[in-house]
Design a protein around this motif. Structure first.
Motif, PDB file in Angstrom:
ATOM      1  N   GLY A 180       0.910  -1.346   0.207  1.00 18.02           N
ATOM      2  CA  GLY A 180      -0.362  -0.161  -0.094  1.00 18.02           C
ATOM      3  C   GLY A 180       1.261   1.316   0.349  1.00 18.02           C
ATOM      4  O   GLY A 180       1.949   1.403   0.760  1.00 18.02           O
TER       5      GLY A 180
ATOM      6  N   HIS B 182      -3.179  -0.535  -2.868  1.00 22.22           N
ATOM      7  CA  HIS B 182      -4.043  -0.983  -1.515  1.00 22.22           C
ATOM      8  C   HIS B 182      -3.323  -2.250  -1.317  1.00 22.22           C
ATOM      9  O   HIS B 182      -2.776  -3.190  -2.737  1.00 22.22           O
ATOM     10  CB  HIS B 182      -5.577  -0.931  -1.597  1.00 22.22           C
ATOM     11  CG  HIS B 182      -6.060   0.246  -2.142  1.00 22.22           C
ATOM     12  ND1 HIS B 182      -5.859   1.268  -1.231  1.00 22.22           N
ATOM     13  CD2 HIS B 182      -6.196   0.686  -2.457  1.00 22.22           C
ATOM     14  CE1 HIS B 182      -6.375   2.076  -1.276  1.00 22.22           C
ATOM     15  NE2 HIS B 182      -6.785   1.937  -2.835  1.00 22.22           N
TER      16      HIS B 182
ATOM     17  N   TYR C  76      -6.702  -4.860  -4.491  1.00 17.56           N
ATOM     18  CA  TYR C  76      -8.225  -3.571  -5.460  1.00 17.56           C
ATOM     19  C   TYR C  76      -8.528  -3.762  -6.154  1.00 17.56           C
ATOM     20  O   TYR C  76      -7.867  -4.159  -7.393  1.00 17.56           O
ATOM     21  CB  TYR C  76      -7.029  -2.092  -5.943  1.00 17.56           C
ATOM     22  CG  TYR C  76      -7.428  -0.746  -6.036  1.00 17.56           C
ATOM     23  CD1 TYR C  76      -8.694  -1.112  -6.034  1.00 17.56           C
ATOM     24  CD2 TYR C  76      -7.222   0.292  -6.273  1.00 17.56           C
ATOM     25  CE1 TYR C  76      -9.615   0.217  -6.054  1.00 17.56           C
ATOM     26  CE2 TYR C  76      -7.626   1.519  -6.665  1.00 17.56           C
ATOM     27  CZ  TYR C  76      -9.117   0.943  -6.712  1.00 17.56           C
ATOM     28  OH  TYR C  76      -9.163   2.724  -6.828  1.00 17.56           O
TER      29      TYR C  76
ATOM     30  N   GLY D  89      -3.287   3.249   2.229  1.00 18.88           N
ATOM     31  CA  GLY D  89      -4.486   2.705   1.737  1.00 18.88           C
ATOM     32  C   GLY D  89      -5.060   1.678   2.976  1.00 18.88           C
ATOM     33  O   GLY D  89      -5.207   1.532   3.791  1.00 18.88           O
ATOM     34  N   HIS D  90      -5.837   0.834   2.093  1.00 24.85           N
ATOM     35  CA  HIS D  90      -7.333   0.020   3.027  1.00 24.85           C
ATOM     36  C   HIS D  90      -5.752  -1.542   2.998  1.00 24.85           C
ATOM     37  O   HIS D  90      -5.061  -1.744   1.653  1.00 24.85           O
ATOM     38  CB  HIS D  90      -7.684  -0.068   2.373  1.00 24.85           C
ATOM     39  CG  HIS D  90      -8.603   1.763   2.030  1.00 24.85           C
ATOM     40  ND1 HIS D  90      -9.126   1.923   3.197  1.00 24.85           N
ATOM     41  CD2 HIS D  90      -9.073   2.535   1.176  1.00 24.85           C
ATOM     42  CE1 HIS D  90      -9.091   3.359   2.231  1.00 24.85           C
ATOM     43  NE2 HIS D  90      -9.605   2.956   1.268  1.00 24.85           N
TER      44      HIS D  90
ATOM     45  N   LYS E 225      -9.852  -3.646  -0.581  1.00 17.79           N
ATOM     46  CA  LYS E 225     -10.610  -2.337  -1.669  1.00 17.79           C
ATOM     47  C   LYS E 225     -11.317  -3.400  -2.557  1.00 17.79           C
ATOM     48  O   LYS E 225     -10.554  -3.217  -3.451  1.00 17.79           O
ATOM     49  CB  LYS E 225      -9.948  -1.230  -1.988  1.00 17.79           C
ATOM     50  CG  LYS E 225     -11.200  -0.177  -2.771  1.00 17.79           C
ATOM     51  CD  LYS E 225     -10.317   1.473  -2.701  1.00 17.79           C
ATOM     52  CE  LYS E 225     -11.516   2.641  -3.019  1.00 17.79           C
ATOM     53  NZ  LYS E 225     -10.949   3.449  -3.000  1.00 17.79           N
TER      54      LYS E 225
ATOM     55  N   THR F   2      -1.836   3.567   7.028  1.00 20.72           N
ATOM     56  CA  THR F   2      -2.996   3.015   6.423  1.00 20.72           C
ATOM     57  C   THR F   2      -4.748   3.533   6.875  1.00 20.72           C
ATOM     58  O   THR F   2      -5.003   4.439   7.960  1.00 20.72           O
ATOM     59  CB  THR F   2      -3.381   1.486   7.368  1.00 20.72           C
ATOM     60  OG1 THR F   2      -3.039   2.045   8.662  1.00 20.72           O
ATOM     61  CG2 THR F   2      -1.606   0.561   6.872  1.00 20.72           C
TER      62      THR F   2
END
Length: 315
Positions: free
Chosen positions: A166, A176, A179, A199-200, A203, A224
Motif C-alpha cells: 500500500g 492497497h 484493489y 491505503g486499505h 478495497k 493505513t
C-alpha cells in the motif's frame, strides 16, 4: 468457469507445434506439466500455452522475471509452496503477472518488491477473466493485487498472506493490499493481512463479497486507512474475521466502510457477523466498526467489539 486443467489435447498440440511457438529450452525452470517441456523464462512457457489450458510448474528460486498472459487458462504453481519468488520486475509497467486470458490460478508463489513509476506496481494485475489464488504471498510492494472491471468474472483468494503493501504517495492515487474493480464476485478466506504501508487492506467494487476467517493485523501498519472498503456497495458476508487497528493511521474513523464513493450495487442483506475488532494494547480512541453511507438494511450480529468501537454508524 471450470478450473479443470486437463488439456484439450488437440488445442495445446496446435499451440506448441505452430511455427510461432517458443522452442523448448532444456533444463529450464518453467515446465508445462502436461507436456513435460521446460523453458528458461516464464514468458516463454506462457506463450507456448497460447490459447490452451495448462499448468506451469515453477522450480524453487528467486526470479527477476515477469509475464503477460493474453489468452487461455493457466495454473501457475510452485514445485514447493513458498519456494518460488518473483521480485522487482514488472511487465508493461504493471505487475509481475499481467493476466488478460480466459482465467488463471496461482498456487504457492511469492511476489515481492514490485514497484513502478505511477505507484501501482503489483504482484498480479488482473485485466480480464477469473482468478483463483491459494497458498501465495504478496510482500513489500506497492500493491498485492490490482484488477480492472469484469462484471462476469470472479476472484477467489484463500490461505494467502499480504504484508507490507500500500501507498498513497503517487500521482495515480492510493494503492492497497488488494484493489478489485467492478468484478462480479470476490471471495477472500483464511488469509492474513499485516504491516500495511498505506491505503486499505481490501478495497473492492464487486457486487458480491465473501470475506471470511481472515486476520487483519494493523499493529505494525503505517499510514493505513480502512481494513475493508466497499465503496460501491455490496451484498454477501463479512464473517469470522479478526481485526486489530494500529496506532499509525491516516484514517482510523472506521474498520469497514460501505458505499463511501459512487454506489453501483445494492447492499441490503449484507451480513457482518461474528467478527472481533479491537485496538492495539494501550491505545485509547473511538472508531466505528461499520460506517455505512448507503443506509442499507445490513445484518449485524455476534460481533465482539472492544470498548471504544461502535458497532454501526450511518454517515
Amino acid at each position: 468457469m471450470s478450473m479443470n486443467y486437463k488439456l484439450a489435447a488437440s488445442a495445446l498440440a496446435l499451440a506448441l507445434c505452430a511455427p510461432s511457438a517458443v522452442a523448448q529450452q532444456a533444463g529450464g525452470d518453467f515446465t508445462i506439466v502436461e507436456t513435460g517441456r521446460s523453458y528458461n523464462s516464464l514468458q516463454s512457457a506462457v506463450s507456448a500455452v497460447g490459447s490452451g489450458k495448462a499448468t506451469i510448474s515453477v522450480a524453487p528460486g528467486n526470479y527477476r522475471q515477469c509475464a503477460v498472459q493474453e489468452a487461455g487458462v493457466i495454473t501457475y504453481t510452485a514445485e514447493k509452496a513458498g519456494s518460488a519468488v518473483f521480485e522487482r520486475r514488472a511487465c508493461e509497467g504493471k505487475a509481475a503477472l499481467v493476466l488478460r486470458g480466459n482465467g488463471a490460478e496461482i498456487r504457492g508463489l511469492t511476489f515481492r518488491g514490485i514497484s513502478v513509476a505511477d505507484g501501482n506496481g503489483a504482484g498480479i494485475r488482473l485485466e480480464r477473466g477469473s482468478l483463483n489464488i491459494a497458498y501465495s504471498s504478496f510482500e513489500d510492494s506497492q500493491q498485492g493485487i490490482l484488477t480492472a472491471d469484469d462484471a462476469r468474472g470472479f476472484i477467489y483468494i484463500a490461505r494467502s498472506t499480504f504484508s507490507g503493501l500500500g501507498t498513497c504517495e503517487h500521482s495515480a492515487g492510493c494503492a492497497h493490499s488488494i484493489y478489485v474493480g467492478n468484478y462480479g464476485e470476490l471471495s477472500v478466506v483464511d488469509s492474513r493481512f499485516e504491516r500495511g504501508t498505506g491505503g486499505h487492506y481490501v478495497k473492492a467494487r464487486s457486487g458480491k463479497v465473501t470475506i471470511r476467517g481472515n486476520s487483519f493485523d494493523d499493529a505494525s501498519g503505517r499510514g493505513t486507512n480502512y481494513m475493508i472498503d466497499l465503496p460501491a456497495g455490496a451484498r454477501g458476508t463479512i464473517t469470522g474475521n479478526w481485526f486489530v487497528q494500529g496506532r499509525d493511521k491516516e484514517n482510523y474513523s472506521a474498520f469497514i466502510a460501505l458505499g463511501a464513493e459512487t454506489v453501483l450495487h445494492p447492499s441490503d442483506g449484507l451480513r457482518v457477523q461474528n467478527n472481533e475488532a479491537r485496538f492495539v494494547p494501550g491505545l485509547s480512541r473511538s472508531s466505528t466498526f461499520l460506517a455505512d453511507w448507503t443506509g442499507s438494511k445490513v445484518v449485524m450480529s455476534g460481533n465482539r467489539l472492544m470498548d471504544g468501537v461502535t458497532q454501526y454508524q450511518q454517515r
